[in-house]
Each structure stands twice: as C-alpha cells, then as structure tokens.
Design a protein around this motif. Structure first.
Motif, PDB file in Angstrom:
ATOM      1  N   ALA A 148      10.838   7.390  -9.006  1.00 30.90           N
ATOM      2  CA  ALA A 148      11.487   7.449  -7.728  1.00 30.90           C
ATOM      3  C   ALA A 148      11.011   8.977  -6.951  1.00 30.90           C
ATOM      4  N   LEU A 149      11.056   9.917  -7.631  1.00 32.46           N
ATOM      5  CA  LEU A 149      10.774  11.213  -7.190  1.00 32.46           C
ATOM      6  C   LEU A 149       9.168  11.213  -6.722  1.00 32.46           C
ATOM      7  N   PRO A 150       8.294  10.631  -7.379  1.00 34.59           N
ATOM      8  CA  PRO A 150       7.069  10.869  -6.931  1.00 34.59           C
ATOM      9  C   PRO A 150       6.711   9.677  -5.694  1.00 34.59           C
ATOM     10  N   ALA A 151       7.369   8.662  -6.035  1.00 29.40           N
ATOM     11  CA  ALA A 151       7.282   7.581  -5.112  1.00 29.40           C
ATOM     12  C   ALA A 151       7.568   8.067  -3.777  1.00 29.40           C
ATOM     13  N   SER A 152       9.051   8.675  -3.814  1.00 28.01           N
ATOM     14  CA  SER A 152       9.464   9.286  -2.614  1.00 28.01           C
ATOM     15  C   SER A 152       8.601  10.442  -1.850  1.00 28.01           C
ATOM     16  N   TYR A 153       8.117  11.354  -2.745  1.00 26.73           N
ATOM     17  CA  TYR A 153       7.184  12.205  -2.124  1.00 26.73           C
ATOM     18  C   TYR A 153       6.007  11.874  -1.735  1.00 26.73           C
ATOM     19  N   GLY A 154       5.277  10.813  -2.371  1.00 23.69           N
ATOM     20  CA  GLY A 154       4.138  10.149  -1.927  1.00 23.69           C
ATOM     21  C   GLY A 154       4.412   9.287  -0.645  1.00 23.69           C
ATOM     22  N   MET A 155       5.514   8.439  -0.285  1.00 26.28           N
ATOM     23  CA  MET A 155       5.745   7.713   0.887  1.00 26.28           C
ATOM     24  C   MET A 155       5.790   8.923   2.048  1.00 26.28           C
ATOM     25  N   SER A 156       6.548   9.952   1.754  1.00 22.16           N
ATOM     26  CA  SER A 156       6.747  11.028   2.897  1.00 22.16           C
ATOM     27  C   SER A 156       5.306  11.619   3.238  1.00 22.16           C
ATOM     28  N   TRP A 157       4.511  11.853   2.263  1.00 18.55           N
ATOM     29  CA  TRP A 157       3.219  12.429   2.515  1.00 18.55           C
ATOM     30  C   TRP A 157       2.303  11.641   3.320  1.00 18.55           C
ATOM     31  N   LEU A 158       2.350  10.240   2.732  1.00 17.17           N
ATOM     32  CA  LEU A 158       1.543   9.197   3.447  1.00 17.17           C
ATOM     33  C   LEU A 158       1.755   9.052   4.768  1.00 17.17           C
ATOM     34  N   SER A 159       3.324   9.109   5.207  1.00 15.54           N
ATOM     35  CA  SER A 159       3.734   8.876   6.628  1.00 15.54           C
ATOM     36  C   SER A 159       3.324  10.131   7.311  1.00 15.54           C
ATOM     37  N   LEU A 174      -3.033   3.573  -1.948  1.00 15.79           N
ATOM     38  CA  LEU A 174      -2.088   4.403  -2.083  1.00 15.79           C
ATOM     39  C   LEU A 174      -0.760   3.983  -1.726  1.00 15.79           C
ATOM     40  N   SER A 175      -0.744   3.293  -0.979  1.00 18.19           N
ATOM     41  CA  SER A 175       0.667   2.586  -0.345  1.00 18.19           C
ATOM     42  C   SER A 175       1.121   1.564  -1.251  1.00 18.19           C
ATOM     43  N   VAL A 176       0.245   0.889  -1.598  1.00 23.27           N
ATOM     44  CA  VAL A 176       0.352  -0.222  -2.734  1.00 23.27           C
ATOM     45  C   VAL A 176       0.865   0.473  -4.121  1.00 23.27           C
ATOM     46  N   LEU A 177       0.405   1.436  -4.280  1.00 22.01           N
ATOM     47  CA  LEU A 177       0.767   2.171  -5.685  1.00 22.01           C
ATOM     48  C   LEU A 177       2.028   2.737  -5.619  1.00 22.01           C
ATOM     49  N   ASP A 178       2.323   3.314  -4.439  1.00 20.80           N
ATOM     50  CA  ASP A 178       3.632   4.088  -4.021  1.00 20.80           C
ATOM     51  C   ASP A 178       4.831   2.874  -4.206  1.00 20.80           C
ATOM     52  N   VAL A 179       4.495   1.766  -3.596  1.00 23.68           N
ATOM     53  CA  VAL A 179       5.456   0.745  -3.853  1.00 23.68           C
ATOM     54  C   VAL A 179       5.626   0.162  -4.938  1.00 23.68           C
ATOM     55  N   LEU A 180       4.706   0.318  -5.862  1.00 25.29           N
ATOM     56  CA  LEU A 180       5.046  -0.163  -7.525  1.00 25.29           C
ATOM     57  C   LEU A 180       5.513   0.866  -8.139  1.00 25.29           C
ATOM     58  N   LEU A 181       5.281   2.013  -7.677  1.00 28.09           N
ATOM     59  CA  LEU A 181       6.363   2.989  -8.321  1.00 28.09           C
ATOM     60  C   LEU A 181       7.851   2.870  -8.098  1.00 28.09           C
ATOM     61  N   TRP A 182       8.145   2.369  -6.921  1.00 33.18           N
ATOM     62  CA  TRP A 182       9.532   2.220  -6.414  1.00 33.18           C
ATOM     63  C   TRP A 182       9.990   0.982  -7.131  1.00 33.18           C
ATOM     64  N   ILE A 183       9.331  -0.173  -7.147  1.00 40.70           N
ATOM     65  CA  ILE A 183       9.490  -1.373  -8.040  1.00 40.70           C
ATOM     66  C   ILE A 183       9.847  -1.058  -9.314  1.00 40.70           C
ATOM     67  N   SER A 184       9.099  -0.165  -9.991  1.00 37.64           N
ATOM     68  CA  SER A 184       9.472   0.235 -11.288  1.00 37.64           C
ATOM     69  C   SER A 184      10.472   0.864 -11.586  1.00 37.64           C
ATOM     70  N   ALA A 185      10.630   1.850 -10.731  1.00 35.84           N
ATOM     71  CA  ALA A 185      12.098   2.628 -10.545  1.00 35.84           C
ATOM     72  C   ALA A 185      13.257   1.688 -10.345  1.00 35.84           C
ATOM     73  N   ILE A 186      13.385   0.934  -9.509  1.00 36.40           N
ATOM     74  CA  ILE A 186      14.380   0.136  -9.174  1.00 36.40           C
ATOM     75  C   ILE A 186      14.831  -0.919 -10.511  1.00 36.40           C
ATOM     76  N   ILE A 187      13.565  -1.714 -11.010  1.00 38.10           N
ATOM     77  CA  ILE A 187      13.877  -2.235 -12.428  1.00 38.10           C
ATOM     78  C   ILE A 187      14.341  -1.478 -13.130  1.00 38.10           C
ATOM     79  N   PHE A 188      13.891  -0.214 -13.583  1.00 37.74           N
ATOM     80  CA  PHE A 188      14.259   0.484 -14.760  1.00 37.74           C
ATOM     81  C   PHE A 188      16.106   0.872 -14.558  1.00 37.74           C
ATOM     82  N   LEU A 189      16.268   1.203 -13.357  1.00 38.58           N
ATOM     83  CA  LEU A 189      17.977   1.461 -12.981  1.00 38.58           C
ATOM     84  C   LEU A 189      18.779   0.075 -13.104  1.00 38.58           C
TER      85      LEU A 189
END
Length: 213
Positions: A148-159, A174-189
């Motif tokens: 989630a940390l890199p996903a959050s940072y990536g989303m902030s940087w892209l915006s 990069l947006s698709v990769l960022d979304v995939l990171l978020w999905i992975s984070a949520i699945i693990f949680l």
C-alpha cells in the motif's frame, strides 16, 4: 483404471436415480441444526446406510455419493471428507466452513478429523505454547503496508506530476500497475483477517471433527 471407468459407466443410470433420491434426503438432513438426538432421523439412517454399506465402499460405487454432495455444494468432495463432515454436530455448517478454509486443512493420520496442514496454521505458539501469536493477521497487515505504501506514493505522484513528465501511454501503464498494487495490498489484508478467525469458526462448526493442536 479401465476397470474403474467401465464400472462407473455402467453405474450411470443408477447414479442419476441415486443422486436425485439421495439429494432430497441430504437437503433436508444437512439444513438441520440442533443436538444429535434430533439429527438421528430417517435421513441420517439412510445416509449412514449408503456410506457404510459394504457395496457402497467399493471404489467404483463411491462416485454416486461424491457426485451427490458435489451437486449440493458445487464443489467436489472425496469420500473420506464426506464421512467425516456428515457426522459432525451441524453438518450443513461443517461443510460450508470446511470449504471456506479447505486450502489450509488436511485429514489427520487416523482419518477421523481435519487439522491444519504443516506450516499453514494461522497462529504461532510462543512462551512454551502459552500464547498464540496471530501469524496470519500480522502477515496480512505487514504485506498490506508493504504494497500500500508504494501504491499510495505512486498514486500521489501520478496525480501531481505524472501528466507533466509522462506520455499518455506511460501514464496509463503506471496507473494500471498502481491499481494492481492496491488490489494486492487489499487481498493480503482480507486474507489475514479471514484466517485470523478461522480457528474459532472451525471449532464452532466442526466441533469434534477438527483437531486443533
């Protein structure tokens, strides 16, 4: 193997009739709850006879029983799994809870109960096994933060800056990769939270059919 399939094919008409008849009993039996005196009904007598009768113990005949339960739950069961689950205190709850945590469970050495597979327990015992450390929950939270940390940072940087320094094509990638990171984070949680309560649910729904050690 050919012998098995030849006999299984010959049993096809029997299977269709048996599944229909057997399923009607199972449907009424498995949806019941209550103590064992209520469960000991005509349905249980029928199921007990089908599962334990000598002719049904033949490997080529078990396909009928396995198919009947697969029709009810839309998941395949082995004959051994069925024999354990059907005699639990609340069979319907036992079947559904078992399916929920099945990837981490196996039949014990005595073939009478289920237990966690080696290395698949959702907890870790410490201090001479007096304290259970919620391993799955901790692992789930850790992996969530890790992704989630890199996903959050990536989303902030892209915006903020992405459109200024990237092409539209790279921005999309990069947006698709960022979304995939978020999905992975949520699945693990979610996975960590799910298995955190697995022991309580297994003890509640499988009762004496679950070996917790």
């Amino acid at each position: 193997m050919n012998y098995y399939f030849e006999h299984a094919g010959a049993l096809a008409p029997l299977a269709v009739a048996a599944i229909t008849f057997f399923g009607s009993f199972l449907n009424s039996f498995l949806t019941r709850n209550g103590d064992r005196t209520k469960i000991r009904s005509a349905s249980l007598v029928f199921i007990d006879k089908v599962i334990n009768e000598r002719d049904w113990k033949k490997r080529e005949n078990r396909i009928v029983i396995e198919e009947a339960f697969e029709q009810l739950y839309s998941k395949p069961f082995s004959f051994e799994e069925i024999k354990i689950l059907v005699y639990s205190e609340s069979p319907n709850a036992a079947f559904r809870t078992y399916l929920k945590y099945r990837p981490r469970l196996e039949i014990n050495d005595k073939r009478t109960k289920f237990k966690f597979q080696s290395g698949k327990k959702p907890y870790y015992l410490i201090f001479k096994q007096k304290i259970k450390l919620p391993l799955c929950f901790i692992k789930g939270c850790f992996l969530y933060i890790l992704f989630a940390l890199p996903a959050s940072y990536g989303m902030s940087w892209l915006s903020k800056q992405g459109i200024k320094v990237l092409t539209i094509e790279n921005m999309v990638i990069l947006s698709v990769l960022d979304v995939l990171l978020w999905i992975s984070a949520i699945i693990f949680l979610i996975e960590g939270i799910k298995y955190h309560s697995s022991v309580n649910e297994l003890l509640r729904d499988l009762a004496d059919k679950f070996e917790n050690n």
